[in-house]
Write an enzyme that holds these catalytic residues in place. Structure first.
Site, PDB file in Angstrom:
ATOM      1  N   ASN A 148       0.800  -1.264   0.058  1.00  0.00           N
ATOM      2  CA  ASN A 148      -0.119  -0.043  -0.109  1.00  0.00           C
ATOM      3  C   ASN A 148       0.963   1.249   0.009  1.00  0.00           C
ATOM      4  O   ASN A 148       2.102   1.301   0.539  1.00  0.00           O
ATOM      5  CB  ASN A 148      -1.048   0.054   1.219  1.00  0.00           C
ATOM      6  N   CYS A 179      -8.716   4.827  -3.572  1.00  0.00           N
ATOM      7  CA  CYS A 179      -7.616   5.630  -4.785  1.00  0.00           C
ATOM      8  C   CYS A 179      -8.052   7.140  -5.212  1.00  0.00           C
ATOM      9  O   CYS A 179      -7.084   7.873  -5.214  1.00  0.00           O
ATOM     10  CB  CYS A 179      -7.876   4.787  -5.948  1.00  0.00           C
ATOM     11  N   SER A 191       1.491  -1.598  -7.332  1.00  0.00           N
ATOM     12  CA  SER A 191       0.953  -0.777  -6.400  1.00  0.00           C
ATOM     13  C   SER A 191       0.871   0.765  -7.262  1.00  0.00           C
ATOM     14  O   SER A 191       1.452   1.098  -8.237  1.00  0.00           O
ATOM     15  CB  SER A 191       1.736  -0.308  -5.285  1.00  0.00           C
ATOM     16  N   THR A 192      -0.037   1.705  -7.187  1.00  0.00           N
ATOM     17  CA  THR A 192      -0.138   2.958  -7.547  1.00  0.00           C
ATOM     18  C   THR A 192       0.764   3.868  -7.038  1.00  0.00           C
ATOM     19  O   THR A 192       0.839   3.948  -5.947  1.00  0.00           O
ATOM     20  CB  THR A 192      -1.651   3.475  -7.347  1.00  0.00           C
TER      21      THR A 192
END
Ligand code: UDX
Length: 460
Positions: free
Chosen positions: A74, A262, A114-115
């Site tokens: 995360n 998000c 992951s972003t």
């Protein structure tokens, strides 16, 4: 990873995590107890687990044995230090990149799942490069290729989104590594839907996709407020504009604002990066998408108070739905949190019902323990979790619908109305009820973005 294992039986997928409780839950024999509630996921895990899908705490071994490592940790918004409240906290990305650097053997393709903020791959690459060339236990020289492969699935439809993605995006510089990853997706995704870009475009595409989607929601919510003032109905407006093929019909549902892990995080990250590069006007533009979202939530809490004769102190309000959207137990950034906090601040007694969210999650989100003793007129708000809609509305002055659970679309309002204290209200922030049914049950109705209903009921 479960869907990859399902679609590629010849590939062994091992999910490793330091959190032993998490891994134990993923290995639980009772598939209804998996840590994530996601329609269809239990069936996929049931089919693959123990065959070519494994969950383990053996991080070192998992990395050493892998040809490809997906970094899927995360990246929450930083809460302190430089960029607090905006920038992504990359400590777990960095820690996992260091573990990969330490334990990998031979050539390893490292995939950022992951972003991440734009140019994070550079940091991952630098950490891996420092280990490059060193010999691992096997005497094989280590080498790495870094790819960006952002995930576009939405919660609640994750399995379906993964099985039929609009597109798969792979960013990188090493074409052999790109093709190795593309060949995994090629088991079920047509090649024209697998896009290859450079690393930075791939990272930025993910932030941009989320920013555009969130912007549509803030846009329609801004028009919803306008509709309520003018007698227009935002659903009619959304339908009319959505038929313009340049605009399209999706993501035009007015509501209590976007939540989820998000949208807000990614926009704030974009804002931070724009400021960093001196693009203050661009930063302000995207910041306004988040600001409107916050405003919409405060606005809903405020109009509940206004319609209940200007005070909710000591009044019981049923809150129907706490998850940030239907079909998930996820409450991250859920609009219900801000709306409930505002109402608690006003001294209300909330009876919260959500079919999937556990009461201890509500405690964490509200930052307040549940209490069954009514607040009376002390001004101190309190809340309890209810086991059903009927229990929540018992003695309530109003019911607020904050998540669009299917079950809320056909509630027995004539019966529920009898349990409520009159004059009682339904505040439908998701526009899921049938206005005729609610009104004929003798209830007053506010529906998001519906100036015609709201003006007929004599409120605004
Ligand atoms: C989103 C993106 O859709 C996905 O591509 C990305 O990978 C992760 O973020 P998710 O957060 O799971 O997915 O949910 P999404 O369905 O996009 O909804 C986000 C929020 O917007 C929810 O709170 C939802 O209720 C709200 N929403 C969505 C609206 O208010 N109106 C709409 O028309 C659509």
């Amino acid at each position: 990873m479960a869907v990859i294992a399902d679609r590629c039986p010849q590939i062994q997928v091992t999910v490793v995590d330091l959190n032993a409780d998490r891994i134990a839950a993923w290995n639980s024999s009772d598939l209804s107890r998996l840590p994530v509630y996601e329609p269809g996921l239990d069936a996929v895990v049931g089919r693959c687990r123990g065959r070519n899908l494994f969950f383990s705490t053996e991080v070192e071994r998992g990395i050493a044995e892998a040809d490809m490592v997906f970094l899927s940790v995360n990246t929450p918004t930083k809460t302190k230090g430089l960029g607090a409240g905006q920038a992504s906290d990359l400590r777990w990305v960095e820690a996992s990149a260091r573990s990969v650097a330490a334990y990998a053997q031979g050539h390893t393709i490292v995939v950022e799942k992951s972003t991440l903020p734009v140019r994070t791959a550079a940091a991952v690459q630098a950490i891996l490069q420092a280990a490059q060339g060193k010999t691992a236990a096997s005497d094989e020289s280590k080498s790495f290729s870094v790819l960006s492969n952002p995930e576009f699935l939405a919660e609640g439809t994750a399995v379906a989104d993964l099985e039929r993605p609009d597109r798969v995006l792979i960013g990188g510089e090493d074409s052999a590594a790109i093709e190795a990853l593309a060949s995994i997706y090629a088991h079920w995704v047509p090649d024209e839907r697998i896009l290859r870009t450079n690393l930075w475009s791939s990272e930025l595409s993910k932030l941009t996709a989320n920013a555009f989607l969130a912007q549509r929601i803030s846009s329609i919510n801004s028009i919803a407020a306008f509709c309520e003032s003018t007698g227009a109905d935002v659903r009619e407006v959304a339908r009319a504009i959505g038929m313009d093929s340049r605009i399209g019909p999706k993501f035009l549902q007015a509501g209590p604002g976007f939540g989820g892990s998000c949208f807000q995080k990614d926009i704030l990250n974009l804002v931070y990066l724009c400021r960093h590069y001196g693009l203050d006007e661009v930063a302000a533009y995207w910041q306004s998408v988040v600001d409107l979202n916050t405003w919409q939530q405060h606005r809903i809490a405020r109009l509940v108070v206004n319609n209940l004769f200007g005070t909710v102190t000591g009044k019981r309000l049923a809150v129907l739905g706490f998850a940030f959207k239907a079909d998930t137990n996820d409450t991250r950034e859920a609009p219900a949190i801000r709306i409930c906090r505002d109402l608690l601040e006003e001294g209300a007694e909330l009876a919260i019902y959500d079919p999937k969210v556990a009461p201890d999650q509500m405690v964490r989100d509200l930052g307040l323990a549940a209490s069954s003793a009514g607040p009376g007129l002390s001004g101190e708000g309190c809340w309890q979790a209810s086991a059903s809609v009927a229990e929540a509305v018992q003695g309530a002055d109003a019911a607020l619908i904050l998540t669009e659970w299917q079950a809320f679309r056909a509630l027995p309002w004539p019966q529920l109305a009898q349990q409520m204290r009159q004059p009682a209200w339904v505040f439908d922030a998701r526009a899921v009820v049938d206005p005729e049914v609610v009104r004929s049950a003798g209830l007053r109705l506010w529906r998001v973005g519906d100036g015609s209903v709201n003006q007929r009921t004599g409120n605004g």
